[in-house]
Write a protein that holds these residues in place. Structure first.
Motif, PDB file in Angstrom:
ATOM      1  N   SER A  40       0.866  -1.178   0.000  1.00 25.61           N
ATOM      2  CA  SER A  40       0.000   0.000   0.000  1.00 25.61           C
ATOM      3  C   SER A  40       0.904   1.229   0.000  1.00 25.61           C
ATOM      4  CB  SER A  40      -0.960  -0.012   1.187  1.00 25.61           C
ATOM      5  OG  SER A  40      -0.254   0.110   2.403  1.00 25.61           O
ATOM      6  N   ASP A  41       0.303   2.402  -0.145  1.00 23.48           N
ATOM      7  CA  ASP A  41       1.093   3.612  -0.377  1.00 23.48           C
ATOM      8  C   ASP A  41       0.704   4.698   0.625  1.00 23.48           C
ATOM      9  OD1 ASP A  41       2.626   5.592  -1.526  1.00 23.48           O
ATOM     10  OD2 ASP A  41       1.973   5.171  -3.572  1.00 23.48           O
ATOM     11  N   ASP A  42       1.640   5.079   1.449  1.00 26.57           N
ATOM     12  CA  ASP A  42       1.404   6.135   2.451  1.00 26.57           C
ATOM     13  C   ASP A  42       0.339   5.745   3.481  1.00 26.57           C
ATOM     14  OD1 ASP A  42       3.141   7.490   0.800  1.00 26.57           O
ATOM     15  OD2 ASP A  42       1.868   9.253   0.500  1.00 26.57           O
ATOM     16  N   GLN A  43       0.225   4.461   3.774  1.00 32.27           N
ATOM     17  CA  GLN A  43      -0.748   4.027   4.783  1.00 32.27           C
ATOM     18  C   GLN A  43      -0.070   4.047   6.151  1.00 32.27           C
ATOM     19  OE1 GLN A  43      -2.321   0.098   4.080  1.00 32.27           O
ATOM     20  NE2 GLN A  43      -3.989   0.365   5.550  1.00 32.27           N
ATOM     21  N   VAL A  80      10.046   7.711   1.906  1.00 28.58           N
ATOM     22  CA  VAL A  80       9.156   8.048   0.783  1.00 28.58           C
ATOM     23  C   VAL A  80       9.215   6.942  -0.278  1.00 28.58           C
ATOM     24  CG1 VAL A  80       9.415  10.543   1.160  1.00 28.58           C
ATOM     25  CG2 VAL A  80      10.705   9.451  -0.665  1.00 28.58           C
ATOM     26  N   CYS A  81       8.256   7.079  -1.219  1.00 28.17           N
ATOM     27  CA  CYS A  81       7.920   5.991  -2.153  1.00 28.17           C
ATOM     28  C   CYS A  81       9.070   5.387  -2.951  1.00 28.17           C
ATOM     29  CB  CYS A  81       6.894   6.496  -3.165  1.00 28.17           C
ATOM     30  SG  CYS A  81       5.512   7.404  -2.479  1.00 28.17           S
ATOM     31  N   GLY A  82       9.751   6.202  -3.770  1.00 27.91           N
ATOM     32  CA  GLY A  82      10.676   5.666  -4.769  1.00 27.91           C
ATOM     33  C   GLY A  82      11.834   4.885  -4.159  1.00 27.91           C
ATOM     34  N   SER A  84      12.185   3.712  -1.207  1.00 32.31           N
ATOM     35  CA  SER A  84      11.676   2.582  -0.426  1.00 32.31           C
ATOM     36  C   SER A  84      11.414   1.387  -1.338  1.00 32.31           C
ATOM     37  CB  SER A  84      10.383   2.997   0.293  1.00 32.31           C
ATOM     38  OG  SER A  84       9.728   1.865   0.812  1.00 32.31           O
ATOM     39  N   ARG A  85      10.828   1.642  -2.503  1.00 35.45           N
ATOM     40  CA  ARG A  85      10.538   0.557  -3.460  1.00 35.45           C
ATOM     41  C   ARG A  85      11.842  -0.015  -4.026  1.00 35.45           C
ATOM     42  NH1 ARG A  85       4.766   1.494  -5.133  1.00 35.45           N
ATOM     43  NH2 ARG A  85       4.204   2.806  -3.373  1.00 35.45           N
ATOM     44  N   ALA A  86      12.832   0.864  -4.266  1.00 32.11           N
ATOM     45  CA  ALA A  86      14.108   0.388  -4.814  1.00 32.11           C
ATOM     46  C   ALA A  86      14.789  -0.568  -3.828  1.00 32.11           C
ATOM     47  CB  ALA A  86      15.012   1.569  -5.139  1.00 32.11           C
ATOM     48  N   PRO A 233      -3.504   4.201  -0.031  1.00 31.01           N
ATOM     49  CA  PRO A 233      -4.327   5.413   0.040  1.00 31.01           C
ATOM     50  C   PRO A 233      -3.521   6.704  -0.141  1.00 31.01           C
ATOM     51  CG  PRO A 233      -3.807   4.642   2.241  1.00 31.01           C
ATOM     52  CD  PRO A 233      -3.021   3.786   1.296  1.00 31.01           C
ATOM     53  N   HIS A 234      -2.566   6.684  -1.078  1.00 25.30           N
ATOM     54  CA  HIS A 234      -1.814   7.900  -1.446  1.00 25.30           C
ATOM     55  C   HIS A 234      -2.799   8.894  -2.073  1.00 25.30           C
ATOM     56  CE1 HIS A 234       1.038  10.388  -3.739  1.00 25.30           C
ATOM     57  NE2 HIS A 234       2.067   9.736  -3.221  1.00 25.30           N
ATOM     58  N   GLY A 235      -2.560  10.199  -1.870  1.00 29.17           N
ATOM     59  CA  GLY A 235      -3.382  11.205  -2.519  1.00 29.17           C
ATOM     60  C   GLY A 235      -3.267  11.122  -4.033  1.00 29.17           C
ATOM     61  N   SER A 290       3.174  -1.313   3.915  1.00 28.09           N
ATOM     62  CA  SER A 290       3.056   0.014   3.300  1.00 28.09           C
ATOM     63  C   SER A 290       4.458   0.473   2.902  1.00 28.09           C
ATOM     64  CB  SER A 290       2.436   0.995   4.296  1.00 28.09           C
ATOM     65  OG  SER A 290       2.384   2.307   3.744  1.00 28.09           O
ATOM     66  N   ASP A 291       4.550   1.314   1.868  1.00 24.14           N
ATOM     67  CA  ASP A 291       5.881   1.690   1.368  1.00 24.14           C
ATOM     68  C   ASP A 291       6.586   2.719   2.230  1.00 24.14           C
ATOM     69  OD1 ASP A 291       4.265   3.881   0.657  1.00 24.14           O
ATOM     70  OD2 ASP A 291       5.373   4.252  -1.192  1.00 24.14           O
ATOM     71  N   ASN A 292       5.832   3.390   3.090  1.00 22.16           N
ATOM     72  CA  ASN A 292       6.411   4.339   4.065  1.00 22.16           C
ATOM     73  C   ASN A 292       5.293   4.681   5.044  1.00 22.16           C
ATOM     74  OD1 ASN A 292       6.270   6.175   1.174  1.00 22.16           O
ATOM     75  ND2 ASN A 292       4.954   6.846   2.851  1.00 22.16           N
ATOM     76  N   GLY A 293       5.624   5.481   6.042  1.00 20.61           N
ATOM     77  CA  GLY A 293       4.605   5.859   7.018  1.00 20.61           C
ATOM     78  C   GLY A 293       3.521   6.722   6.405  1.00 20.61           C
ATOM     79  N   HIS A 308       6.158  10.937  10.474  1.00 19.68           N
ATOM     80  CA  HIS A 308       5.289  10.574   9.353  1.00 19.68           C
ATOM     81  C   HIS A 308       6.146  10.405   8.116  1.00 19.68           C
ATOM     82  CE1 HIS A 308       6.008  14.806   8.536  1.00 19.68           C
ATOM     83  NE2 HIS A 308       5.617  15.065   9.782  1.00 19.68           N
ATOM     84  N   LYS A 309       5.522  10.165   6.997  1.00 18.30           N
ATOM     85  CA  LYS A 309       6.222  10.087   5.699  1.00 18.30           C
ATOM     86  C   LYS A 309       7.259  11.212   5.583  1.00 18.30           C
ATOM     87  CE  LYS A 309       5.352  10.291   0.711  1.00 18.30           C
ATOM     88  NZ  LYS A 309       4.344  10.396  -0.352  1.00 18.30           N
ATOM     89  N   GLY A 310       8.454  10.859   5.154  1.00 18.47           N
ATOM     90  CA  GLY A 310       9.495  11.865   4.972  1.00 18.47           C
ATOM     91  C   GLY A 310      10.408  12.034   6.172  1.00 18.47           C
TER      92      GLY A 310
HETATM   93 CA    CA Z   1       4.491   6.196  -0.461  1.00 21.25          CA
END
Ligand code: CA
Length: 459
Positions: A40-43, A80-82, A84-86, A233-235, A290-293, A308-310
């Motif tokens: 999930s994304d930003d959950q 953050v997303c990128g 974290s996925r790498a 649930p990313h914006g 989730s990929d990040n907080g 939080h995220k970041g």
């Molecule tokens: Ca994310």
């Protein structure tokens, strides 16, 4: 019997022995497990039932935890997303190859994404006989050489950038080449493999359909890897009436966020049901994280954590995390030792009997010995984080965590007593602090700089 006949009978006997041995070997080799990786994304940590969420039921995510292990100290490698996925997709700290921030969404720049010198899970599994599909958000490169079908995946249904609109009527752009300003890429039509396609469903439902369809079509082809990279649930916060109506007592952003999580949970339920119907549950590892907080802009909650995220506080990097392998990982367990998203690659590689380049060893570890109780030590005595653009570092060793940051820091916390990171111990235990600081600085000192321009640099 003349010598020719004797020779023939010896040869025959040898062939029989060889064939029996091969058969026995084939019998002794366990079946290679499938992997369903649900991201999930930003959950937020607190936004799943299995971590105590009360206002958003997530019965299907909870099923993964209930039928397997709930990982309470599960970490991603970047907040953050990128990046974290790498880290997750290669099983290696992304700093080793300069993936230090979200890359520019520039389809003309072959540097902007996961370098071709690295292998992601699909590339590692392909020589071991796996069929792979990514559904949803790629975010590891938009240049034609970096897209999923060039990176070990047999199928792709989703989008290349770091986020996306959820309503099909908003998806007007035919291609990334039409993007004129940042975040226009949220409105591209979806890609089915290399082709842009029109869609008519709410995006999360669209993605769930594609995941179920892949399992149904391909499960007989041999072992498979399904990467369900939901952007929920990313914006932007967007949900349909069907899901909004489930939350009459919630208002504002939290209501939409809840509906988005609920839609994803429905999809996860359909994927789990499909595994059951096809009798694949015992041969499939299912991971959710989730990929990040949780982010500050989507009404997520990282309780009980700070940040939080970041951020490198627990709220940025400690995520909801569960893993199920029916019949192999004991059910209904709570696992409290630190686990990393990089362990997903290492676990499937071990059980797929896939090869890893010895010059590029994984930083993740096979979790199975730990989750079955065969190994009672911690999978990771030490975990590290680096946010190169902000010049921040962090280390967690056993329960102690140090964050080197100019923003109010440095910090040192004892997470076993103070998981909310309220009591800064850096001044009261200077020797411990200096030792951890030196350790994380030594870890990071030889890493390359950024391999590509950052998100903010283009267009
Ligand atoms: Ca994310």
């Amino acid at each position: 019997m003349n010598s020719f006949c004797r020779g023939l009978s010896v040869l025959f006997a040898l062939l029989v022995v060889l064939s029996v041995t091969q058969h026995a070997l084939a019998q002794a080799q366990p079946t290679k497990p499938n992997l369903v990786l649900i991201l999930s994304d930003d959950q937020g940590y607190a936004d799943v039932g299995f971590n105590g969420c009360k206002d958003i039921p997530t019965p299907n995510l909870d099923r993964i935890a209930k039928e397997g292990a709930r990982i309470t100290n599960g970490y991603v490698t970047y907040p953050v997303c990128g990046p974290s996925r790498a880290g997750m997709m290669t099983g290696r700290y992304q700093d080793r190859f300069g993936f230090t921030t979200n890359p520019a969404i520039n389809p003309n720049d072959a540097r902007c994404g996961l370098p071709l010198t690295e292998k992601n899970i699909a590339e590692l599994l392909k020589p071991a006989g796996y069929t792979s599909m990514i559904v949803g958000k790629w975010h590891l490169g938009t240049h034609p050489t970096l897209r999923p079908l060039k990176r070990g995946f047999d199928e792709f249904y989703g989008f290349l950038s770091g986020g996306h609109d959820y309503f099909p009527e908003n998806l007007k752009l035919e291609d990334l080449s039409e993007v004129k300003k940042s975040f226009d890429w949220y409105r591209t039509k979806l890609l089915r493999n290399e082709k842009r396609v029109a869609t008519d469903d709410y995006l999360t439902d669209e993605l769930s359909d594609a995941g179920v369809d892949f399992i149904k079509r391909r499960h007989k082809d041999g072992p498979f890897f399904l990467y369900m990279a939901y952007n929920a649930p990313h914006g932007p916060l967007q949900a349909t009436k069907k899901y909004l109506d489930r939350f009459p007592d919630l208002q504002g952003k939290r209501k939409i966020y809840a509906a988005m999580v609920s839609a994803m949970d429905d999809g996860v339920g359909r994927i789990l049901d499909t595994l059951d119907e096809l009798e694949l549950a015992e041969n499939t590892i299912v991971v959710f994280l989730s990929d990040n907080g949780g982010a500050t802009n989507n009404a997520s909650r990282n309780w009980p954590f700070r940040g939080h995220k970041g951020k490198l506080f627990e709220g940025g990097v400690r995520v909801p995390f569960a893993i199920r392998w029916t019949g192999t990982i004991p059910a209904d367990q709570k696992y409290n030792k630190p686990v990393s998203s990089m362990d997903i690659a290492a676990t499937i590689v071990a059980h797929a009997r896939a090869k890893v380049d010895p010059g590029k060893p994984l930083d993740g570890v096979d979790l199975l010995p730990y989750l079955t109780g065969k190994n009672t030590k911690a999978p990771h005595p030490v975990l590290y984080w680096r946010m190169e653009p902000k010049d921040e570092l962090a280390i967690r060793k056993e329960g102690m965590k140090v964050i080197l940051s100019d923003k109010g820091g440095p910090f040192m916390f004892n997470l076993w007593d103070d998981f909310a990171e309220k009591k800064n111990l850096y001044a009261t235990k200077p020797e411990k602090f200096e030792a951890l600081k030196a350790e994380v600085e030594a870890w990071s000192k030889d890493f390359p700089g950024p391999a590509f321009p950052a998100l903010k640099d283009w267009p």
